[in-house]
Structure formats: structure tokens, C-alpha cells
Design a protein around this motif. Structure first.
Motif, mmCIF file in Angstrom:
data_model
loop_
_atom_site.group_PDB
_atom_site.id
_atom_site.type_symbol
_atom_site.label_atom_id
_atom_site.label_comp_id
_atom_site.label_asym_id
_atom_site.label_seq_id
_atom_site.Cartn_x
_atom_site.Cartn_y
_atom_site.Cartn_z
ATOM 1 N N VAL A 105 0.858 -1.320 -0.048
ATOM 2 C CA VAL A 105 -0.108 -0.056 -0.141
ATOM 3 C C VAL A 105 0.682 1.301 0.003
ATOM 4 O O VAL A 105 0.637 2.195 -0.646
ATOM 5 N N PHE A 106 1.912 1.179 0.667
ATOM 6 C CA PHE A 106 3.026 2.454 0.711
ATOM 7 C C PHE A 106 4.607 2.041 0.488
ATOM 8 O O PHE A 106 4.828 1.052 0.977
ATOM 9 N N LEU A 107 5.000 2.780 -0.361
ATOM 10 C CA LEU A 107 6.264 2.775 -1.040
ATOM 11 C C LEU A 107 7.141 3.792 -0.787
ATOM 12 O O LEU A 107 6.661 4.683 -1.614
ATOM 13 N N ASP A 108 8.223 3.798 -0.001
ATOM 14 C CA ASP A 108 8.969 5.340 0.192
ATOM 15 C C ASP A 108 10.390 4.815 -0.553
ATOM 16 O O ASP A 108 11.139 4.022 -0.085
ATOM 17 N N LEU A 109 10.722 5.482 -1.787
ATOM 18 C CA LEU A 109 11.933 5.217 -2.336
ATOM 19 C C LEU A 109 12.705 6.646 -2.738
ATOM 20 O O LEU A 109 13.411 6.715 -3.350
ATOM 21 N N GLY A 110 12.152 7.536 -1.758
ATOM 22 C CA GLY A 110 12.657 9.149 -1.732
ATOM 23 C C GLY A 110 13.949 9.125 -1.269
ATOM 24 O O GLY A 110 14.664 8.402 -0.564
ATOM 25 N N SER A 111 14.855 10.081 -1.587
ATOM 26 C CA SER A 111 16.176 10.469 -1.064
ATOM 27 C C SER A 111 17.323 9.353 -1.487
ATOM 28 O O SER A 111 17.863 8.987 -0.345
ATOM 29 N N ASN A 112 17.179 8.734 -2.526
ATOM 30 C CA ASN A 112 18.218 7.714 -3.027
ATOM 31 C C ASN A 112 18.983 8.503 -4.067
ATOM 32 O O ASN A 112 19.057 9.585 -4.424
ATOM 33 N N ASN A 113 19.381 7.298 -4.769
ATOM 34 C CA ASN A 113 20.288 7.823 -6.257
ATOM 35 C C ASN A 113 19.662 7.328 -7.353
ATOM 36 O O ASN A 113 20.290 7.086 -8.266
ATOM 37 N N LEU A 114 18.398 7.039 -7.601
ATOM 38 C CA LEU A 114 17.752 6.600 -8.689
ATOM 39 C C LEU A 114 17.859 7.430 -9.698
ATOM 40 O O LEU A 114 17.967 8.621 -9.712
ATOM 41 N N THR A 115 18.272 6.928 -11.166
ATOM 42 C CA THR A 115 18.477 7.470 -12.339
ATOM 43 C C THR A 115 17.178 7.619 -13.093
ATOM 44 O O THR A 115 17.116 8.513 -14.100
ATOM 45 N N GLU A 116 16.689 6.540 -13.237
ATOM 46 C CA GLU A 116 15.467 6.489 -14.212
ATOM 47 C C GLU A 116 14.412 5.388 -13.530
ATOM 48 O O GLU A 116 14.730 4.589 -12.620
ATOM 49 N N ILE A 117 13.341 5.424 -13.888
ATOM 50 C CA ILE A 117 12.025 4.532 -13.587
ATOM 51 C C ILE A 117 11.740 3.889 -14.843
ATOM 52 O O ILE A 117 11.264 4.509 -15.763
ATOM 53 N N GLN A 118 12.153 2.763 -14.985
ATOM 54 C CA GLN A 118 11.903 1.718 -16.125
ATOM 55 C C GLN A 118 10.314 1.438 -16.392
ATOM 56 O O GLN A 118 9.749 1.596 -15.605
ATOM 57 N N SER A 119 9.897 1.166 -17.505
ATOM 58 C CA SER A 119 8.660 0.607 -17.773
ATOM 59 C C SER A 119 8.231 -0.591 -16.845
ATOM 60 O O SER A 119 8.988 -1.585 -16.706
ATOM 61 N N GLU A 120 7.372 -0.652 -16.254
ATOM 62 C CA GLU A 120 6.573 -1.879 -15.584
ATOM 63 C C GLU A 120 7.291 -2.013 -14.357
ATOM 64 O O GLU A 120 7.552 -3.323 -13.889
ATOM 65 N N THR A 121 8.144 -1.296 -13.606
ATOM 66 C CA THR A 121 8.927 -1.328 -12.553
ATOM 67 C C THR A 121 8.071 -1.977 -11.512
ATOM 68 O O THR A 121 8.593 -2.805 -10.721
ATOM 69 N N PHE A 122 6.945 -1.266 -11.437
ATOM 70 C CA PHE A 122 6.196 -1.984 -10.408
ATOM 71 C C PHE A 122 5.099 -3.030 -10.585
ATOM 72 O O PHE A 122 4.110 -3.308 -9.600
ATOM 73 N N GLY A 123 5.015 -3.379 -11.850
ATOM 74 C CA GLY A 123 4.334 -4.666 -12.285
ATOM 75 C C GLY A 123 2.822 -4.288 -11.972
ATOM 76 O O GLY A 123 2.269 -3.191 -12.338
ATOM 77 N N GLU A 124 2.190 -5.256 -11.228
ATOM 78 C CA GLU A 124 0.738 -5.227 -11.189
ATOM 79 C C GLU A 124 0.427 -4.802 -9.648
ATOM 80 O O GLU A 124 -0.397 -5.593 -8.905
ATOM 81 N N SER A 125 1.259 -3.847 -9.090
ATOM 82 C CA SER A 125 0.875 -3.404 -7.641
ATOM 83 C C SER A 125 -0.244 -2.556 -7.467
ATOM 84 O O SER A 125 -0.473 -1.513 -7.135
ATOM 85 N N ARG A 126 -1.458 -3.328 -7.854
ATOM 86 C CA ARG A 126 -2.884 -2.654 -8.006
ATOM 87 C C ARG A 126 -3.389 -2.318 -6.476
ATOM 88 O O ARG A 126 -4.102 -1.173 -6.407
ATOM 89 N N SER A 127 -2.773 -2.666 -5.362
ATOM 90 C CA SER A 127 -3.009 -2.065 -4.023
ATOM 91 C C SER A 127 -2.297 -0.818 -3.872
ATOM 92 O O SER A 127 -2.792 -0.111 -2.652
ATOM 93 N N LEU A 128 -1.211 -0.449 -4.260
ATOM 94 C CA LEU A 128 -0.422 0.635 -3.880
ATOM 95 C C LEU A 128 -1.400 2.071 -3.912
ATOM 96 O O LEU A 128 -1.903 2.557 -5.037
ATOM 97 N N ILE A 129 -1.198 2.603 -2.888
ATOM 98 C CA ILE A 129 -1.862 4.145 -2.635
ATOM 99 C C ILE A 129 -1.055 5.108 -2.808
ATOM 100 O O ILE A 129 -1.423 6.152 -3.114
ATOM 101 N N LYS A 130 0.014 5.047 -2.081
ATOM 102 C CA LYS A 130 1.115 6.238 -1.914
ATOM 103 C C LYS A 130 2.576 5.673 -2.557
ATOM 104 O O LYS A 130 2.866 4.602 -1.763
ATOM 105 N N LEU A 131 2.917 6.370 -3.247
ATOM 106 C CA LEU A 131 4.404 6.159 -3.920
ATOM 107 C C LEU A 131 5.212 7.528 -3.793
ATOM 108 O O LEU A 131 4.976 8.510 -4.250
#
Length: 291
Positions: A105-131
Motif C-alpha cells: 500500500v505504501f512505498l517510499d523510495l525517496g532520497s536515493n540515487n535513482l536515475t530512471e524509472i523503467q517501464s513496468e517497474t512496479f508490475g501489477e501493484s494494484r493495491s499501492l496507494i502512496k508512492l
């Protein structure tokens, strides 16, 4: 009957012990305040802790030095609903890493060194409410299908990254979106930005800071301007602008039309040739009959 029960007692005791301690296998460097929470915040970890209880629901890993998440990490943690990886050293996410997190439901990837978000990175996370993906200063690219399948997502944070532009197709699948944070990015007000600007105007109620809180640099001199001072007329020179995708479509369409025209011409020429031969044969037969 009694001997049978006596024989089963050690096995039952072992099974009971395993079930009771299933939620108590707390990693040595972490705290487990309850059966379903593992708190490893600020422990200087350079990799994911082990062992993590299989029935964990809240996993707190912020303020560490974790550089990556194994692609199969979430396969075993089907009950996980809250994952905090804020302020680590993550530089990327493999596609499919989060595809098995069906209850997240909740995923926090803030304050990292990410450079890109690729296609379908989160798959079918249909329950995710906050990213939360904000404060990744090197994050400069989000592919069009990056958030595909996140039909329940209500809050998306992309503030203070390195984004100069964003394809509208990234946001269109987010049918439940209520809050979008985009402030603090080095947006460039060029023709590529025009479509995003129109989308933002139509969805300004989703921006916590409003259009006033977003700035972009002008292509002419690089000066910053608030989006609240711009309008669709500001991009009128872009009405004839074609993106790379549009150009490829035009080229492909032109090639397709040319191929079809060539095939049709060849077919018609063949038909004409056949009719000419049939006409000549008929004429020869008629002349032989007159002789």
C-alpha cells in the motif's frame, strides 16, 4: 491410543514452537515492536537484513546505505503492506522487482540515487496507494509505462528530482490519482513540455503547491518563470511541433503507403499484362478461324 499421543507430542511441540516464533525472528540489528513490524532505521546497513519474518507487514529500512534490492526479494513477503527505503543508496530498480508485491500500500523510495524509472517497474501493484520518489537528484527519466497497472495510486511524489520533461502518457494510467508533487524539478518550457503543461492546467487541483509552485526555464535565456504566468498561448509556436514518436509514425506511415502503392501498381500491371495476352490470344484464334 496413549502411546500414539506420546509419540506425537515432540512433533506437535516443534510445530507449535515454529508457528509461535514465526513472527519473532527479528534481525539482530533491528527492532521488532510487534509481530508484524521490523524496524531497521538508521543502523548503517549496507544490505538487506536477515532473517526477516515471512509474515512481516511493515518493513522500515530508511536512513541506511542499502545499494540495491534483489529482484526476488519480495517473493516471500506476500503480507507486506508498508515498505520504507527512504534515504539509502539505491541507484536503480530492476523491472519486476516489485511485481509480486500485490498487497503493498505504501512505498517510499525517496532520497536515493535513482536515475530512471523503467517501464513496468512496479508490475501489477494494484493495491499501492502512496508512492514516494522525491529527492532523487539524478532521476531524469520516467518511461511511459513506468506506472502502468497502479490503478489504486492516489499520491505520487516526484518533487526535487532531475526531471526536465515528462511524457503525459506516464500520468494517464493513474485513474485514481489525487495528489501529484512535481515542484523543484528543472523543467524546461519547450515544445516537449507543452502537452504536460496542458495536462497540469486541467489537473491543477491535484498539485499541492498549485501552478504557482512550479517553475520552468525558458529556452531562449534560461530564466525561470512560474507556470502560473504561462498559458496555452505561450506554446502556440509548438502547434506544428512533432515529437520523435510523431516523426517515426509519419515516416512509418509514409513507408507503408509507398509499399502498398508499389504492390497495388504491380498487381494492376500484372492484371493488364494478363488481359493483353488474353486479348492477343483471342485475336489470333479469330484470325485462324477466318482463314
Amino acid at each position: 491410543m496413549l502411546p500414539c499421543i506420546n509419540w506425537l507430542q515432540p512433533f506437535l511441540a516443534l510445530l507449535s514452537s515454529t508457528l509461535l516464533t514465526r513472527g519473532h525472528n527479528c534481525p539482530s540489528s533491528c527492532l521488532c515492536p510487534d509481530h508484524h513490524t521490523v524496524d531497521c532505521q538508521g543502523q548503517g546497513l549496507t544490505r538487506l537484513p536477515s532473517p526477516i519474518p515471512l509474515d512481516v507487514r511493515r518493513l522500515l529500512l530508511s536512513d541506511n546505505w542499502i545499494p540495491l534490492i534483489p529482484s526476488d526479494f519480495l517473493v516471500l513477503y506476500s503480507d507486506l503492506v508498508y515498505l520504507d527505503l527512504r534515504n539509502n543508496s539505491l541507484s536503480g530498480l530492476e523491472p519486476g522487482t516489485l511485481s509480486t508485491s500485490s498487497r503493498l500500500v505504501f512505498l517510499d523510495l525517496g532520497s536515493n540515487n535513482l536515475t530512471e524509472i523503467q517501464s513496468e517497474t512496479f508490475g501489477e501493484s494494484r493495491s499501492l496507494i502512496k508512492l514516494r520518489l522525491g529527492n532523487n537528484p539524478y532521476l531524469s527519466q520516467v518511461e511511459e509505462d513506468a506506472f502502468l497497472g497502479l490503478t489504486s495510486l492516489r499520491v505520487l511524489e516526484l518533487e526535487r528530482n532531475g526531471l526536465q520533461g515528462l511524457d503525459v502518457g506516464v500520468l494517464e494510467p493513474l485513474t485514481s490519482l489525487r495528489v501529484l508533487r512535481l515542484e523543484g524539478n528543472p523543467w524546461v518550457c519547450n515544445c516537449h513540455f507543452a502537452k504536460l503543461f496542458v495536462w497540469l492546467m486541467e489537473n491543477r487541483h491535484k498539485l499541492p503547491t498549485g501552478m504557482e509552485g512550479l517553475e520552468c526555464s525558458l529556452p531562449m535565456d534560461g530564466s525561470l518563470m512560474s507556470l502560473s504566468l504561462l498559458s496555452e498561448a505561450s506554446f502556440r509556436e509548438c502547434r506544428g511541433y512533432l515529437s520523435l514518436t510523431d516523426i517515426l509514425i509519419v515516416i512509418f506511415s509514409g513507408i507503408s503507403v509507398s509499399v502498398v502503392a508499389i504492390i497495388a501498381s504491380f498487381f494492376l500491371a500484372s492484371m493488364v499484362h494478363c488481359f493483353q495476352r488474353l486479348g492477343k490470344a483471342g485475336q489470333a484464334d479469330e484470325e485462324e478461324g477466318n482463314d
